[in-house]
Design an enzyme around this catalytic site. Sequence first.
Site, PDB file in Angstrom:
ATOM      1  N   THR A  50      -2.496 -11.168 -10.737  1.00 57.59           N
ATOM      2  CA  THR A  50      -1.720 -11.717 -11.845  1.00 57.59           C
ATOM      3  C   THR A  50      -0.476 -12.411 -11.334  1.00 57.59           C
ATOM      4  O   THR A  50       0.007 -13.365 -11.956  1.00 57.59           O
ATOM      5  CB  THR A  50      -1.336 -10.594 -12.828  1.00 57.59           C
ATOM      6  OG1 THR A  50      -2.515  -9.872 -13.189  1.00 57.59           O
ATOM      7  CG2 THR A  50      -0.685 -11.139 -14.080  1.00 57.59           C
ATOM      8  N   TYR A 138      -6.819  -1.618  -3.729  1.00 59.73           N
ATOM      9  CA  TYR A 138      -7.143  -2.571  -4.798  1.00 59.73           C
ATOM     10  C   TYR A 138      -8.625  -2.905  -4.690  1.00 59.73           C
ATOM     11  O   TYR A 138      -9.033  -3.691  -3.835  1.00 59.73           O
ATOM     12  CB  TYR A 138      -6.274  -3.810  -4.646  1.00 59.73           C
ATOM     13  CG  TYR A 138      -6.357  -4.832  -5.764  1.00 59.73           C
ATOM     14  CD1 TYR A 138      -7.139  -4.645  -6.898  1.00 59.73           C
ATOM     15  CD2 TYR A 138      -5.618  -6.011  -5.680  1.00 59.73           C
ATOM     16  CE1 TYR A 138      -7.199  -5.590  -7.905  1.00 59.73           C
ATOM     17  CE2 TYR A 138      -5.660  -6.972  -6.685  1.00 59.73           C
ATOM     18  CZ  TYR A 138      -6.454  -6.746  -7.792  1.00 59.73           C
ATOM     19  OH  TYR A 138      -6.512  -7.703  -8.789  1.00 59.73           O
ATOM     20  N   LYS A 166      -6.762   1.028  -7.694  1.00 60.19           N
ATOM     21  CA  LYS A 166      -6.885   0.226  -8.907  1.00 60.19           C
ATOM     22  C   LYS A 166      -8.296  -0.338  -8.925  1.00 60.19           C
ATOM     23  O   LYS A 166      -8.693  -1.074  -8.014  1.00 60.19           O
ATOM     24  CB  LYS A 166      -5.867  -0.907  -8.917  1.00 60.19           C
ATOM     25  CG  LYS A 166      -6.054  -1.880 -10.087  1.00 60.19           C
ATOM     26  CD  LYS A 166      -5.218  -3.137  -9.925  1.00 60.19           C
ATOM     27  CE  LYS A 166      -5.519  -4.123 -11.044  1.00 60.19           C
ATOM     28  NZ  LYS A 166      -4.795  -5.410 -10.872  1.00 60.19           N
ATOM     29  N   VAL A 208      -3.529  -0.208 -14.271  1.00 59.89           N
ATOM     30  CA  VAL A 208      -2.748  -1.384 -13.884  1.00 59.89           C
ATOM     31  C   VAL A 208      -3.285  -2.523 -14.724  1.00 59.89           C
ATOM     32  O   VAL A 208      -4.445  -2.916 -14.583  1.00 59.89           O
ATOM     33  CB  VAL A 208      -2.874  -1.692 -12.380  1.00 59.89           C
ATOM     34  CG1 VAL A 208      -2.054  -2.926 -12.022  1.00 59.89           C
ATOM     35  CG2 VAL A 208      -2.425  -0.493 -11.542  1.00 59.89           C
TER      36      VAL A 208
END
Length: 305
Positions: A50, A138, A166, A208
């Site tokens: 993001t 991640y 995440k 998240v």
Amino acid sequence: MSAPQFTGILAAVVTPLTEDGSAVDAAGVQRQADHIIGGGIHGLVPGGSTGEFTTLTLGERKQVTELYVEAAAGRVPVIAGTGALSTAETVELSVHAQKAGATAVMIVPPFYDAPSYEELLAYFGAVSEAIDIPIMYYNIPSASGVHLTPEQLAKLARETAVSSYKDTGGDFAWLSAVQQQHAEDITTLNGWDTLTFAALASGAKAGVWGTASVIPRLCADLYDALAVRGDLHAGRELWAKIFPICQFLESHNYACGIKTGLDLVGVSAGPTRRPVLPLAPEHRKEFRALLTAAGVETADDPVAA
């Protein structure tokens, strides 16, 4: 090294840019932090997808971490995205994040030439030796090309400083297997927008979530309903408002969608960097309608004006 148990909704935050997109907007970072934290969100995660980290220079990535840590001012934890294509650069960014005051780092595997599992262990092992703060893995196989089994992820956590992950894989059965069978090794954080309700309802302790940057209060309320109070009825009512927004964001370039949403709620973060183009006017109009239907107050659209 203590490993914090992340709970709540951690906002995947944007990188605010100046009007021409040439530099990081420090005032914009403060504006984002105040908007998100003021909306009840429990943490900030800069420097991820993001945050358009692949378009930032090394210096800009360090600057973004410093600015968000400063803007958070100890109100919530900051988990800095520090993944890079080389071990050396990932270590450099991670060491910097620790010195800057980040609570933890979030690391995506090298994402062009996908490493083998042995290489992945060495990669995360090198970072673990260099820092004294926890690592969030991640998991985003569509971008990294790395597909771990639940058992491999658990082993990674046992042998390195990885303490949480995440999950942006979109495979709820895989997430559930990790959550149910390996909770002693690693903490599950959902990172797939449209699976948020299911993940929280099934016991995920945190998420998240980029959408939390745009509609922080609704996202915080959803967490409270599902994870804190166990109120499925209230959670379903909230999810009926939030889900169409998540579905919309997953159908467009995500960072661009989030920045568009920030424009629409009056907390502009500037443009995305090329090659990503702005959302077409009809999509901005659609997004505004979804926000209005969810009861979110919108501002005058600076693009339409």
